[in-house]
Design an enzyme around this catalytic site. Structure first.
Site, PDB file in Angstrom:
ATOM      1  N   ASP A   7      10.065 100.821  32.122  1.00  0.00           N
ATOM      2  CA  ASP A   7       8.771 100.559  32.739  1.00  0.00           C
ATOM      3  C   ASP A   7       8.390 101.639  33.761  1.00  0.00           C
ATOM      4  OD1 ASP A   7       6.596  98.925  32.490  1.00  0.00           O
ATOM      5  OD2 ASP A   7       7.209  97.508  34.049  1.00  0.00           O
TER       6      ASP A   7
ATOM      7  N   ASP B 250       4.307  89.243  37.151  1.00  0.00           N
ATOM      8  CA  ASP B 250       4.665  90.142  36.053  1.00  0.00           C
ATOM      9  C   ASP B 250       3.557  91.166  35.771  1.00  0.00           C
ATOM     10  OD1 ASP B 250       6.231  91.217  34.111  1.00  0.00           O
ATOM     11  OD2 ASP B 250       5.914  89.620  32.639  1.00  0.00           O
TER      12      ASP B 250
ATOM     13  N   LYS C 227      10.487  87.209  33.212  1.00  0.00           N
ATOM     14  CA  LYS C 227      10.371  87.431  31.770  1.00  0.00           C
ATOM     15  C   LYS C 227      11.493  86.701  31.042  1.00  0.00           C
ATOM     16  CE  LYS C 227       8.299  92.085  31.799  1.00  0.00           C
ATOM     17  NZ  LYS C 227       7.062  91.744  31.081  1.00  0.00           N
TER      18      LYS C 227
ATOM     19  N   ASP D 184      11.473  96.013  35.334  1.00  0.00           N
ATOM     20  CA  ASP D 184      10.470  94.952  35.421  1.00  0.00           C
ATOM     21  C   ASP D 184      11.060  93.642  34.910  1.00  0.00           C
ATOM     22  OD1 ASP D 184       8.274  93.363  35.555  1.00  0.00           O
ATOM     23  OD2 ASP D 184       7.143  94.369  33.958  1.00  0.00           O
TER      24      ASP D 184
ATOM     25  N   LYS E  15       3.018 105.089  36.386  1.00  0.00           N
ATOM     26  CA  LYS E  15       3.651 103.827  36.785  1.00  0.00           C
ATOM     27  C   LYS E  15       5.170 103.988  36.793  1.00  0.00           C
ATOM     28  CE  LYS E  15       4.490  99.066  35.118  1.00  0.00           C
ATOM     29  NZ  LYS E  15       4.112  97.997  34.170  1.00  0.00           N
TER      30      LYS E  15
ATOM     31  N   GLU F 126       2.702  93.534  37.651  1.00  0.00           N
ATOM     32  CA  GLU F 126       3.030  94.326  38.837  1.00  0.00           C
ATOM     33  C   GLU F 126       2.561  95.768  38.742  1.00  0.00           C
ATOM     34  OE1 GLU F 126       4.991  93.888  36.322  1.00  0.00           O
ATOM     35  OE2 GLU F 126       5.507  95.985  35.969  1.00  0.00           O
TER      36      GLU F 126
ATOM     37  N   ARG G 119      -0.189  97.183  37.695  1.00  0.00           N
ATOM     38  CA  ARG G 119      -1.534  97.460  38.223  1.00  0.00           C
ATOM     39  C   ARG G 119      -1.549  97.396  39.745  1.00  0.00           C
ATOM     40  NH1 ARG G 119      -3.915  92.688  34.611  1.00  0.00           N
ATOM     41  NH2 ARG G 119      -2.087  93.260  33.387  1.00  0.00           N
TER      42      ARG G 119
END
Ligand code: BES
Ligand code: MN
Ligand code: ZN
Length: 500
Positions: A291, A350, A280, A273, A268, A352, A354
């Site tokens: 991230d 959020d 967030k 993020d 990933k 994101e 996956r």
């Protein structure tokens, strides 16, 4: 740092500092420590009998020999209880000593291979651990500092000293792999530590390309138009709210070697993020520069695999994008079409990670892999469930077994979580084929279950959720605060053991 291996007696080395070790409870040192103690006229025994040094794990004492002894300093490190001693203890001891040496301004260090030949610890593994511990322990992230006058220089030379010439080859081999693996881990740490305005998708792709050139990997960067043409709607949905164009790094080791088993690694790569429209809270948002820790892990791991010359065809795929809010960003409730063709309802922007992973997992099919392993800072729920000691792993039993063994050996540990059918119930939606988020309960497993729907048919797959592991809040002996490089050593060890 330069690493040398020599045959000789530790007490005869002319050096800025030499290292000796002591197990807890030992009052009459033997071996190298005994020899140094004798040369120092019993100074180590005096420390121990005075009760000032107990040999506790990572305890350090510095002795200053007087005239006649060739080394200026002796660094004594505790190894803890002999019966509890493992390779992890070697890494920690080496790191502790190296940091102490740096604090003292020492740039040249002579050390024995702690633990070599003790119990079931192999000489080669011990040498690897000494080098790994030293390099990882000394790591600092300084590239953005301009005021470095007061900073101690790092070690320039590490000399591994062994009295038995029969062990020399094993030590050299271990030291070499230790250096390769530790430096790959430091590359991953740099990628994580670099702030998101510097480590953009383009710049990370460039770094991967440069690394590929150095170690001899094939590298291709997939650009946005190709993603659009292929139909990577899930990946692109995350990118559409950001100014930085998405990139997919595709690295290959032993490309075209059709007779070798193929393993695909997917990492990933969210370079920042923010949560997107599902923004967030601002408090710890800066941490979300980590991230892309999964991407950093697979880039580092395949680089090391190339340098180690592993007899596998390895592919590393790193989808890279920011997750940002703006007028064009995805919104909760949007439905997009994935590369596989399934439509996905975006529940929270959020979630994101996956989204970028599923299109990459589908894309992995073209390499006809024997196995796929993905690694991602995917869910806060993983951090709640397991905390710092272990990442979560789920998926194929055989791969989980491999990863657990590699994790236990490297201390990049993983712990298994289930993917029961029931987790899938939460992913039902009235408006699309699948919803990408379940309830708060079991958040790591619903994420894993969602990913599993996009894994190429029949290919063994495992998913590693390393949300808690990417960024360290506190120093550990060989893991300084900041980007950890988690996953590099884990994946490399799994790959090294693949055929054995
Ligand atoms: N990158 C985060 C997960 C994360 C959290 C990593 C803390 C490292 C530390 C991920 O993209 C995320 O935001 N996950 C959400 C999923 C939720 C919206 C279903 C989470 O875990 O809260
Ligand atoms: Mn997120
Ligand atoms: Zn994320």
């Amino acid at each position: 740092m330069q690493i040398q291996t020599i045959v000789g007696k530790i007490q005869e080395q002319e050096t800025q500092a030499l290292v000796v070790n002591l197990f807890e409870g030992v009052t009459e040192p033997v071996g190298a420590t005994g020899a140094v103690d004798a040369a120092l006229g019993g100074a180590i025994r005096a420390l121990v009998t005075a009760g000032d040094f107990r040999g506790k794990r990572n305890e350090v004492a510095v002795l200053y020999p007087t005239a006649g002894f060739p080394a200026r300093r002796v660094l004594l490190v505790g190894l803890g209880k002999a019966e509890k001693f493992t390779v992890e203890g070697i890494r920690q001891a080496a790191a502790t000593v190296a940091r102490k040496a740096r604090d003292l301004g020492v740039t040249q260090l002579h050390t024995p291979i702690h633990g070599a030949g003790i119990g079931s610890i192999e000489v080669e593994a011990a040498a690897q651990a000494v080098v790994e511990g030293t390099i990882l322990g000394l790591y600092r992230y300084h590239e953005l500092k301009t005021q470095l006058e007061d900073v101690r220089p790092n070690l320039e030379i590490l000399v591994l000293v062994e009295h038995d010439p029969a062990k020399l080859d094993a030590i050299k081999a271990g030291a070499q792999s230790g250096q390769i693996i530790a430096e790959a881990t430091c590359l991953a740490r740099n990628l994580v530590n670099r702030p998101a305005n510097i480590a953009t998708p383009s710049r990370i792709a460039e770094t991967a390309q440069v690394m590929a050139g150095v170690v001899g990997l094939q590298c291709r960067i997939m650009e946005k138009p190709e993603m659009e043409a292929l139909g990577m709607g899930a990946f692109l949905a995350v990118n559409q709210g950001g100014g930085e164009p998405a990139k997919m790094v595709i690295l290959e080791h032993n490309a075209g070697c059709d007779d070798l088993p193929t393993v695909v690694l997917v990492g990933k790569g969210i370079t920042f993020d923010s949560g997107g429209i599902s923004l967030k809270p601002s408090q710890d948002m800066w941490k979300m520069k980590d991230d892309m820790g999964g991407a950093a892990a697979v880039i580092g791991a395949i680089g090391a695999a190339a340098q180690l010359g592993l007899p596998l065809h390895i592919v590393a795929l790193a989808p890279l994008t920011e997750n940002m809010p703006d007028a064009w960003a995805s919104k909760p409730g949007d439905v997009v079409k994935s590369l596989k063709g399934l439509t996905v309802e975006i529940h929270s922007t959020d979630a994101e990670g996956r989204m970028i992973l599923i299109d990459t997992l589908t894309y992995a099919a073209q390499f006809e892999p024997q196995a796929i392993v993905d690694i991602a800072t995917l869910t806060g729920a993983q951090a709640v469930a397991l905390g710092l000691p272990a990442a979560a792993v789920m998926g194929d039993e055989g791969l989980i077994t491999r990863l657990r063994a590699a994790g236990d050996a490297t201390y990049d540990r993983v712990w298994p979580m289930p993917l029961f059918e029931e987790y899938g119930e939460q992913l039902k939606t009235d408006v699309a084929d699948v919803r990408h988020v379940g309830s708060r309960m079991g958040g790591s497993m619903t994420a894993g279950f969602f990913l599993s729907k996009f894994v190429p048919e029949g290919v063994p797959w495992a998913h590693i959720d390393m949300a808690a592991q990417g960024l360290a809040d506190e120093d550990r002996p060989y893991i300084p605060k900041g980007g950890t490089g988690y996953g590099v050593r884990l994946l490399v060890e799994m790959l090294r053991r693949w055929n054995g």
